[in-house]
Design an enzyme around this catalytic site. Structure first.
Site, PDB file in Angstrom:
ATOM      1  N   ALA A   1       0.771  -1.246   0.000  1.00 18.08           N
ATOM      2  CA  ALA A   1       0.000   0.000   0.000  1.00 18.08           C
ATOM      3  C   ALA A   1       0.804   1.299   0.000  1.00 18.08           C
ATOM      4  O   ALA A   1       0.300   2.321  -0.467  1.00 18.08           O
ATOM      5  CB  ALA A   1      -0.956  -0.009   1.183  1.00 18.08           C
TER       6      ALA A   1
ATOM      7  N   GLY B   1       0.570   5.085  -0.477  1.00 16.80           N
ATOM      8  CA  GLY B   1      -0.860   5.231  -0.223  1.00 16.80           C
ATOM      9  C   GLY B   1      -1.666   5.936  -1.304  1.00 16.80           C
ATOM     10  O   GLY B   1      -2.859   6.192  -1.114  1.00 16.80           O
TER      11      GLY B   1
ATOM     12  N   LYS C   1      -2.829   4.824  -4.107  1.00 16.02           N
ATOM     13  CA  LYS C   1      -3.980   4.035  -4.585  1.00 16.02           C
ATOM     14  C   LYS C   1      -4.940   3.704  -3.439  1.00 16.02           C
ATOM     15  O   LYS C   1      -6.147   3.698  -3.639  1.00 16.02           O
ATOM     16  CB  LYS C   1      -3.504   2.774  -5.310  1.00 16.02           C
ATOM     17  CG  LYS C   1      -2.687   3.114  -6.539  1.00 16.02           C
ATOM     18  CD  LYS C   1      -2.256   1.905  -7.311  1.00 16.02           C
ATOM     19  CE  LYS C   1      -1.188   2.232  -8.332  1.00 16.02           C
ATOM     20  NZ  LYS C   1       0.118   2.633  -7.755  1.00 16.02           N
TER      21      LYS C   1
ATOM     22  N   CYS D   1       4.547  -1.209 -12.268  1.00 15.02           N
ATOM     23  CA  CYS D   1       5.041  -0.144 -13.150  1.00 15.02           C
ATOM     24  C   CYS D   1       6.211  -0.690 -13.966  1.00 15.02           C
ATOM     25  O   CYS D   1       7.179   0.015 -14.225  1.00 15.02           O
ATOM     26  CB  CYS D   1       5.367   1.129 -12.389  1.00 15.02           C
ATOM     27  SG  CYS D   1       6.572   0.948 -11.093  1.00 15.02           S
TER      28      CYS D   1
END
Ligand code: SAM
Length: 293
Positions: free
Chosen positions: A114, A117, A119, A234
């Site tokens: 996460a 943060g 997303k 990515c």
């Protein structure tokens, strides 16, 4: 460490017909992008503030709250709007995965990787701050950053834990899951930047792929049958994307089509989406995976 020539060769091997455009995209300086945090400000008020500040902005093709801006990072971070958490600096590609999660029909949501943060907070913004989110992060410093960002952005109902997601108890069940996996970053590298090339290696790709496979296996274990999740990275390398999916594909798993309005690289498995690096978008990979039963 990889040399520029070796990196170009790697991309050429993967994308023989597109590598020149990819290399061109990976050499460009991308415009800064932001997400308007509608938990704190309306889009129209945010745009009015940008107008008042004489900051030029361009609406993206992906959502009503995603914009490209002409200001530098420093200029944006100096704005009251940034300091108040009304805008969050987040690349357009990075804003995509939450848009394809089944947030409306989900209550219990897992974000497996996460921090920092971007997303997680976007998911909770889309869920109107009403969803129950478990946000896991293995690195303690990044986990503190995650807690700070979520608080700063006005997110509620998020249970943040410093935890290796691979060790999550198997009895948990979630309505939907985001696995935005750690990766080599091959889609975000600036190949004119020595520092980026220094941080990249084939070993990093191999180690990432191993970790990604075990994270995805765990995700599918704790996803409710009949529900779906998003896998994203990515990276634009198949070893971290299609090959990771292949490691879990069986007749109980279905890849779902996505309506992605962004320039893509050729698919090697149907319903997988690799975003072509450009001056607007980072190279990125997204797949929506359904666990049938
Ligand atoms: N989703 C984040 C966002 O949008 O801001 C970015 C996530 S970044 C690509 C991957 C994160 O996964 C890193 O913060 C890394 O420390 C974390 N990570 C790596 N291995 C992990 C693991 N086994 N369990 C949980 N988190 C892990």
């Amino acid at each position: 460490m990889i040399s520029r020539e070796e990196y170009i060769e790697l991309i050429k091997n993967e994308y023989p017909n597109d590598y020149l455009e990819i290399i061109d995209g990976l050499s460009k300086k991308r415009s800064n992008a932001l997400r308007i945090n509608t938990l704190k400000i309306t889009t129209s008020d945010a745009l009015k503030r940008l107008d008042d500040l004489n900051i030029k902005y361009y609406k993206s093709d992906i959502s009503d709250f995603s914009y490209l801006v002409s200001a530098t990072n420093k200029e944006l971070m100096d704005l009251e709007m940034f300091k108040n958490g009304e805008i969050y600096l987040q690349s357009l590609s990075s804003q995509l995965p939450p848009l394809f999660l089944d947030i409306e029909e989900s209550q219990d949501i897992l974000d497996m990787c996460a921090a920092p943060g971007g997303k997680t907070s976007e998911i909770q913004m889309l869920g109107g701050n009403k969803k129950s989110i478990m946000a896991l992060e293995a690195d303690s410093i990044r986990c503190e950053r995650l807690k700070y960002n979520l608080e700063h952005l006005g997110c509620r109902n998020i249970n943040v834990m410093k935890k290796d997601s691979r060790t999550l108890d198997s009895f948990f069940r979630f309505d939907t899951i985001l696995l935005d996996a750690p990766c080599s970053g091959s889609g975000t590298i600036n190949i004119l930047n020595e520092k980026d090339l220094k941080a990249f290696s084939i070993k990093l790709v191999e180690n990432s792929a191993r970790l990604q496979k075990s994270l995805l296996k765990k995700a599918l274990e704790v996803l409710k049958p009949g529900h779906s999740m998003i896998y994203s990275t990515c990276s634009i390398l198949k070893m971290e994307n299609e090959d990771v999916l292949k490691s879990v594909l069986n007749k109980n798993i279905e890849l779902l089509p996505l309506d992605i309005n962004v320039e893509l690289l050729p698919q090697s498995i149907p319903n997988t989406y690799t975003i072509k690096p450009s001056d607007k978008y980072e190279g990125f990979f997204i797949a929506k995976i359904k666990k049938i039963r």
